[in-house]
Design a protein around this motif. Structure first.
Motif, mmCIF file in Angstrom:
data_model
loop_
_atom_site.group_PDB
_atom_site.id
_atom_site.type_symbol
_atom_site.label_atom_id
_atom_site.label_comp_id
_atom_site.label_asym_id
_atom_site.label_seq_id
_atom_site.Cartn_x
_atom_site.Cartn_y
_atom_site.Cartn_z
ATOM 1 N N PRO A 111 2.432 2.612 -5.121
ATOM 2 C CA PRO A 111 2.493 3.868 -4.360
ATOM 3 C C PRO A 111 1.125 4.370 -3.892
ATOM 4 O O PRO A 111 1.033 5.027 -2.840
ATOM 5 N N VAL A 112 0.081 4.073 -4.650
ATOM 6 C CA VAL A 112 -1.279 4.446 -4.225
ATOM 7 C C VAL A 112 -1.638 3.688 -2.957
ATOM 8 O O VAL A 112 -2.145 4.265 -1.980
ATOM 9 N N ALA A 113 -1.362 2.385 -2.956
ATOM 10 C CA ALA A 113 -1.642 1.575 -1.764
ATOM 11 C C ALA A 113 -0.857 2.079 -0.571
ATOM 12 O O ALA A 113 -1.371 2.140 0.558
ATOM 13 N N GLU A 114 0.397 2.461 -0.793
ATOM 14 C CA GLU A 114 1.246 2.926 0.306
ATOM 15 C C GLU A 114 0.734 4.231 0.911
ATOM 16 O O GLU A 114 0.896 4.467 2.118
ATOM 17 N N GLN A 115 0.108 5.076 0.097
ATOM 18 C CA GLN A 115 -0.430 6.330 0.641
ATOM 19 C C GLN A 115 -1.662 6.091 1.499
ATOM 20 O O GLN A 115 -1.846 6.739 2.523
ATOM 21 N N PHE A 116 -2.505 5.162 1.063
ATOM 22 C CA PHE A 116 -3.690 4.842 1.863
ATOM 23 C C PHE A 116 -3.331 4.020 3.099
ATOM 24 O O PHE A 116 -3.968 4.159 4.152
ATOM 25 N N PHE A 117 -2.333 3.139 2.976
ATOM 26 C CA PHE A 117 -1.985 2.189 4.038
ATOM 27 C C PHE A 117 -0.475 2.257 4.307
ATOM 28 O O PHE A 117 0.292 1.410 3.834
ATOM 29 N N PRO A 118 -0.023 3.280 5.049
ATOM 30 C CA PRO A 118 1.414 3.500 5.233
ATOM 31 C C PRO A 118 2.130 2.383 5.985
ATOM 32 O O PRO A 118 3.347 2.256 5.890
ATOM 33 N N ASN A 119 1.385 1.554 6.708
ATOM 34 C CA ASN A 119 2.006 0.449 7.452
ATOM 35 C C ASN A 119 1.813 -0.879 6.711
ATOM 36 O O ASN A 119 1.677 -1.927 7.332
ATOM 37 N N MET A 120 1.831 -0.816 5.396
ATOM 38 C CA MET A 120 1.607 -2.019 4.577
ATOM 39 C C MET A 120 2.922 -2.702 4.224
ATOM 40 O O MET A 120 3.992 -2.104 4.250
ATOM 41 N N ARG A 121 2.807 -3.980 3.917
ATOM 42 C CA ARG A 121 3.913 -4.676 3.288
ATOM 43 C C ARG A 121 3.359 -5.537 2.170
ATOM 44 O O ARG A 121 2.173 -5.887 2.171
ATOM 45 N N LEU A 122 4.213 -5.874 1.220
ATOM 46 C CA LEU A 122 3.794 -6.600 0.022
ATOM 47 C C LEU A 122 4.531 -7.925 -0.062
ATOM 48 O O LEU A 122 5.753 -7.974 0.046
ATOM 49 N N GLU A 123 3.762 -9.006 -0.228
ATOM 50 C CA GLU A 123 4.325 -10.332 -0.471
ATOM 51 C C GLU A 123 3.828 -10.815 -1.841
ATOM 52 O O GLU A 123 2.747 -10.428 -2.285
ATOM 53 N N THR A 124 4.631 -11.655 -2.488
ATOM 54 C CA THR A 124 4.294 -12.134 -3.833
ATOM 55 C C THR A 124 4.336 -13.657 -3.873
ATOM 56 O O THR A 124 5.254 -14.276 -3.337
ATOM 57 N N LEU A 125 3.325 -14.248 -4.494
ATOM 58 C CA LEU A 125 3.291 -15.693 -4.744
ATOM 59 C C LEU A 125 3.324 -15.937 -6.247
ATOM 60 O O LEU A 125 2.855 -15.111 -7.038
ATOM 61 N N ASP A 126 3.860 -17.070 -6.637
ATOM 62 C CA ASP A 126 4.008 -17.409 -8.053
ATOM 63 C C ASP A 126 2.679 -17.926 -8.607
ATOM 64 O O ASP A 126 2.482 -19.116 -8.845
ATOM 65 N N THR A 127 1.747 -16.989 -8.791
ATOM 66 C CA THR A 127 0.394 -17.331 -9.232
ATOM 67 C C THR A 127 -0.107 -16.258 -10.189
ATOM 68 O O THR A 127 0.534 -15.235 -10.393
ATOM 69 N N GLY A 128 -1.304 -16.506 -10.706
ATOM 70 C CA GLY A 128 -2.056 -15.470 -11.385
ATOM 71 C C GLY A 128 -2.916 -14.724 -10.364
ATOM 72 O O GLY A 128 -2.546 -14.606 -9.189
ATOM 73 N N HIS A 129 -4.074 -14.263 -10.809
ATOM 74 C CA HIS A 129 -4.948 -13.448 -9.955
ATOM 75 C C HIS A 129 -5.543 -14.235 -8.790
ATOM 76 O O HIS A 129 -5.793 -13.686 -7.721
ATOM 77 N N TRP A 130 -5.754 -15.544 -8.965
ATOM 78 C CA TRP A 130 -6.458 -16.345 -7.965
ATOM 79 C C TRP A 130 -5.438 -16.925 -6.970
ATOM 80 O O TRP A 130 -5.267 -18.133 -6.834
#
Length: 219
Positions: free
Chosen positions: A180-199
């Motif tokens: 939700p913090v990211a969405e407030q700063f960047f209202p036109n954002m979308r989130l994708e997920t990959l099956d990884t760790g941090h790298w």
């Protein structure tokens, strides 16, 4: 590279506003417009700070891609302090080659991929001096507390351009509390997920590249 990284100049100041301003100055010096910016981890916070900067030219940034980090403030992971300590020990032991340096790092990090990443900054030994890291470890050690910071408060700034966040499924850097913090700063954002760790970019390079290129090519 950012200041104090790779072969870029070294400087005692190393906060997000300074590093974002470095990129703005570089873009201005090259008369760049309509660019896409991608940053991972600390680099992700730098490009977010640039997107939110009051100094951002209107025609500079078209696409923002942030890899496995959010704009939330929080304590820095102990892993990063450990990496700096490990690299300092490599220098203190006056290691002569990458194999010796890697043996030192193994006491701190079991993951070969991460050790190889750290060793990309290693400058080979010469007849007159042992190998050393090209990055200023003392400066990084002093700056590390600020890496968990972010230069803007919620509601202070926002960037409404195209924004892609890429999360590692096994990583906690992007989570249900800070999305939700990211969405407030960047209202036109979308989130994708990959099956990884941090790298994410190193663990799934082809999948990561496809997400990025598809996003940039979207109208």
């Amino acid at each position: 590279d950012l200041r104090n990284h790779g072969t870029s100049p070294h400087h005692e100041l190393m906060d997000y506003q300074c590093m974002a301003n470095d990129i703005l100055e570089f873009c201005d010096s090259k008369s760049l417009t309509n660019i896409s910016l991608l940053g991972h981890s600390m680099g992700g916070k730098v490009v977010m700070a640039l997107a939110l900067s009051p100094q951002l030219p209107q025609d500079l940034l078209s696409n923002l891609i942030v890899a496995d980090i959010s704009p939330a403030r929080g304590p820095i992971s102990d892993d990063f302090r450990m990496y700096v300590k490990a690299m300092q020990e490599v220098e203190e032991r006056k290691t002569k080659n990458r194999k010796e340096a890697d043996e030192v790092l193994q006491a701190y990090e079991r993951d070969l991929m991460i050790r190889q990443f750290l060793l990309t900054n290693l400058v080979p030994a010469t007849p007159s001096s042992p190998q050393r890291f090209r990055i200023p470890l003392k400066t990084l050690e002093r700056a590390i507390e600020g890496i968990g910071d972010f230069p803007y408060e919620l509601g202070e700034r926002k960037w409404e351009g195209k924004t892609l966040f890429i999360k590692g499924a096994k990583s906690k850097y992007i989570n249900r509390r800070n999305i939700p913090v990211a969405e407030q700063f960047f209202p036109n954002m979308r989130l994708e997920t990959l099956d990884t760790g941090h790298w994410v970019h190193a663990e799934k390079p082809m999948e990561f590249m496809k997400l990025v290129t598809d996003f940039i090519q979207e109208p």
